[in-house]
Write a protein that holds these residues in place. Structure first.
Motif, PDB file in Angstrom:
ATOM      1  N   ASN A  80      12.927   5.088   4.359  1.00  0.00           N
ATOM      2  CA  ASN A  80      11.927   4.216   3.890  1.00  0.00           C
ATOM      3  C   ASN A  80      10.882   3.878   4.802  1.00  0.00           C
ATOM      4  O   ASN A  80      10.979   4.086   6.025  1.00  0.00           O
ATOM      5  N   GLY A  81       9.912   3.185   4.270  1.00  0.00           N
ATOM      6  CA  GLY A  81       8.924   2.904   5.435  1.00  0.00           C
ATOM      7  C   GLY A  81       9.206   1.902   6.309  1.00  0.00           C
ATOM      8  O   GLY A  81       8.834   1.889   7.581  1.00  0.00           O
ATOM      9  N   PHE A  82      10.095   0.941   6.014  1.00  0.00           N
ATOM     10  CA  PHE A  82      10.618   0.259   7.069  1.00  0.00           C
ATOM     11  C   PHE A  82      11.132   0.565   8.074  1.00  0.00           C
ATOM     12  O   PHE A  82      11.146   0.462   9.409  1.00  0.00           O
ATOM     13  N   ARG A  83      12.107   1.670   7.716  1.00  0.00           N
ATOM     14  CA  ARG A  83      13.009   2.539   8.725  1.00  0.00           C
ATOM     15  C   ARG A  83      12.237   3.218   9.799  1.00  0.00           C
ATOM     16  O   ARG A  83      12.264   3.569  10.771  1.00  0.00           O
ATOM     17  N   VAL A  84      11.041   3.682   9.009  1.00  0.00           N
ATOM     18  CA  VAL A  84      10.099   4.605   9.918  1.00  0.00           C
ATOM     19  C   VAL A  84       9.422   3.817  11.050  1.00  0.00           C
ATOM     20  O   VAL A  84       9.405   4.068  12.074  1.00  0.00           O
ATOM     21  N   ALA A  85       9.067   2.567  10.287  1.00  0.00           N
ATOM     22  CA  ALA A  85       8.366   1.615  11.480  1.00  0.00           C
ATOM     23  C   ALA A  85       9.093   1.476  12.655  1.00  0.00           C
ATOM     24  O   ALA A  85       9.049   1.452  13.669  1.00  0.00           O
ATOM     25  N   GLN A  86      10.552   1.038  12.111  1.00  0.00           N
ATOM     26  CA  GLN A  86      11.380   0.775  13.147  1.00  0.00           C
ATOM     27  C   GLN A  86      11.648   1.839  14.245  1.00  0.00           C
ATOM     28  O   GLN A  86      11.589   1.585  15.414  1.00  0.00           O
ATOM     29  N   GLU A  87      11.741   3.107  13.811  1.00  0.00           N
ATOM     30  CA  GLU A  87      12.137   3.973  14.403  1.00  0.00           C
ATOM     31  C   GLU A  87      10.589   4.544  15.388  1.00  0.00           C
ATOM     32  O   GLU A  87      10.686   5.003  16.725  1.00  0.00           O
ATOM     33  N   LEU A  88       9.475   4.045  14.757  1.00  0.00           N
ATOM     34  CA  LEU A  88       8.305   4.610  15.521  1.00  0.00           C
ATOM     35  C   LEU A  88       8.401   3.387  16.635  1.00  0.00           C
ATOM     36  O   LEU A  88       7.789   4.137  17.887  1.00  0.00           O
ATOM     37  N   ARG A  89       8.546   2.186  16.492  1.00  0.00           N
ATOM     38  CA  ARG A  89       8.379   1.295  17.392  1.00  0.00           C
ATOM     39  C   ARG A  89       9.432   1.621  18.786  1.00  0.00           C
ATOM     40  O   ARG A  89       9.279   0.910  19.775  1.00  0.00           O
ATOM     41  N   LYS A  90      10.549   2.091  18.448  1.00  0.00           N
ATOM     42  CA  LYS A  90      11.206   2.803  19.704  1.00  0.00           C
ATOM     43  C   LYS A  90      10.950   3.780  20.299  1.00  0.00           C
ATOM     44  O   LYS A  90      11.409   3.991  21.607  1.00  0.00           O
ATOM     45  N   SER A 104       2.472   0.267  -3.290  1.00  0.00           N
ATOM     46  CA  SER A 104       2.294  -0.325  -4.471  1.00  0.00           C
ATOM     47  C   SER A 104       3.172  -1.682  -4.608  1.00  0.00           C
ATOM     48  O   SER A 104       2.824  -2.333  -5.642  1.00  0.00           O
ATOM     49  N   LEU A 105       4.025  -1.763  -3.769  1.00  0.00           N
ATOM     50  CA  LEU A 105       4.759  -3.125  -3.568  1.00  0.00           C
ATOM     51  C   LEU A 105       3.904  -4.184  -3.388  1.00  0.00           C
ATOM     52  O   LEU A 105       2.878  -4.358  -2.735  1.00  0.00           O
ATOM     53  N   SER A 106       4.133  -5.329  -3.859  1.00  0.00           N
ATOM     54  CA  SER A 106       3.463  -6.530  -3.641  1.00  0.00           C
ATOM     55  C   SER A 106       3.810  -6.853  -2.023  1.00  0.00           C
ATOM     56  O   SER A 106       4.732  -6.586  -1.496  1.00  0.00           O
ATOM     57  N   GLU A 107       2.548  -7.637  -1.519  1.00  0.00           N
ATOM     58  CA  GLU A 107       2.674  -8.243  -0.201  1.00  0.00           C
ATOM     59  C   GLU A 107       4.196  -8.909  -0.090  1.00  0.00           C
ATOM     60  O   GLU A 107       4.789  -8.749   1.185  1.00  0.00           O
ATOM     61  N   ASP A 108       4.192  -9.714  -0.905  1.00  0.00           N
ATOM     62  CA  ASP A 108       5.775 -10.595  -0.644  1.00  0.00           C
ATOM     63  C   ASP A 108       6.935  -9.727  -0.730  1.00  0.00           C
ATOM     64  O   ASP A 108       7.827 -10.261   0.208  1.00  0.00           O
ATOM     65  N   ASP A 109       6.982  -8.728  -1.313  1.00  0.00           N
ATOM     66  CA  ASP A 109       7.958  -7.620  -1.417  1.00  0.00           C
ATOM     67  C   ASP A 109       8.111  -7.032   0.026  1.00  0.00           C
ATOM     68  O   ASP A 109       9.272  -6.494   0.565  1.00  0.00           O
ATOM     69  N   VAL A 110       7.062  -6.668   0.854  1.00  0.00           N
ATOM     70  CA  VAL A 110       7.054  -5.879   2.008  1.00  0.00           C
ATOM     71  C   VAL A 110       6.880  -6.999   3.255  1.00  0.00           C
ATOM     72  O   VAL A 110       7.521  -6.513   4.228  1.00  0.00           O
ATOM     73  N   LEU A 111       6.640  -8.263   3.049  1.00  0.00           N
ATOM     74  CA  LEU A 111       6.531  -9.009   4.124  1.00  0.00           C
ATOM     75  C   LEU A 111       7.539  -9.324   4.789  1.00  0.00           C
ATOM     76  O   LEU A 111       7.943  -9.248   6.289  1.00  0.00           O
ATOM     77  N   VAL A 112       8.624  -9.700   4.146  1.00  0.00           N
ATOM     78  CA  VAL A 112      10.103 -10.192   4.849  1.00  0.00           C
ATOM     79  C   VAL A 112      10.768  -9.235   5.591  1.00  0.00           C
ATOM     80  O   VAL A 112      10.904  -9.436   7.130  1.00  0.00           O
ATOM     81  N   GLN A 113      10.689  -8.041   5.276  1.00  0.00           N
ATOM     82  CA  GLN A 113      11.170  -6.891   6.113  1.00  0.00           C
ATOM     83  C   GLN A 113      10.330  -6.223   7.084  1.00  0.00           C
ATOM     84  O   GLN A 113      10.514  -5.492   7.997  1.00  0.00           O
ATOM     85  N   GLY A 114       8.884  -6.251   6.521  1.00  0.00           N
ATOM     86  CA  GLY A 114       7.963  -5.488   7.307  1.00  0.00           C
ATOM     87  C   GLY A 114       7.606  -6.035   8.803  1.00  0.00           C
ATOM     88  O   GLY A 114       7.497  -5.179   9.530  1.00  0.00           O
ATOM     89  N   ILE A 115       7.519  -7.288   8.728  1.00  0.00           N
ATOM     90  CA  ILE A 115       7.074  -7.970  10.308  1.00  0.00           C
ATOM     91  C   ILE A 115       8.339  -7.544  11.282  1.00  0.00           C
ATOM     92  O   ILE A 115       7.919  -7.043  12.345  1.00  0.00           O
ATOM     93  N   PRO A 116       9.701  -7.947  10.692  1.00  0.00           N
ATOM     94  CA  PRO A 116      10.646  -7.445  12.038  1.00  0.00           C
ATOM     95  C   PRO A 116      10.719  -5.915  12.064  1.00  0.00           C
ATOM     96  O   PRO A 116      11.242  -5.587  13.280  1.00  0.00           O
TER      97      PRO A 116
END
Length: 147
Positions: A80-90, A104-116
């Motif tokens: 998923n996108g959260f994992r891709v972001a984590q791997e890109l940051r490495k 298409s997810l709401s901002e609230d659904d993405v924010l909590v996992q997205g920032i970390p």
């Protein structure tokens, strides 16, 4: 909060981003190849240089081609996108590249996992392309494309 009150896009990060010379290089990571190609066409018409990839191909692409900004789908199979972001940051060369959750997810659904995970901004799919283009240009600062 109702969906109508959720902003179509928002920058979460307080980081400053490196200036880039035009054309802004955007990497669109999405498992829907048709959607990714449509986004690429829109961005190319706006003067961006664009590559598309799925959640696996994106790592190979960034070894050969350095994006100025990443547009990342959150709901993908395999990774998923959260994992891709984590791997890109490495990856040393991608640590400072701004990443936008484009979903298409709401901002609230993405924010909590997205920032970390290292995601810098949010843009809801289905908004006007101009909302997205404006956000991409905001996160990849530098000389305006039309100057």
């Amino acid at each position: 909060m109702s969906a109508a009150l959720i902003p179509p896009s928002r920058v979460w990060s307080t980081r400053t981003f490196d200036s880039v010379d035009p054309p802004i290089r955007a990497l669109v990571i999405d498992d829907d190849e048709d959607f990714a190609q449509a986004m690429a066409t829109v961005l190319e018409l706006e003067g961006f240089e664009v590559r598309t990839a799925d959640c696996v191909e994106c790592f190979e692409i960034t070894r050969r081609w350095m994006p100025s900004v990443v547009l990342l789908d959150m709901e993908m199979p395999i990774m998923n996108g959260f994992r891709v972001a984590q791997e890109l940051r490495k990856l040393a060369h991608c640590m400072r590249v701004p990443v936008i959750a484009h979903t298409s997810l709401s901002e609230d659904d993405v924010l909590v996992q997205g920032i970390p995970a290292g995601i810098d901004a949010y843009c809801r799919k289905g908004n006007s392309p101009q909302v997205l283009v404006s956000l991409l240009r905001q996160l990849a600062p530098g000389r305006a494309l039309n100057d």
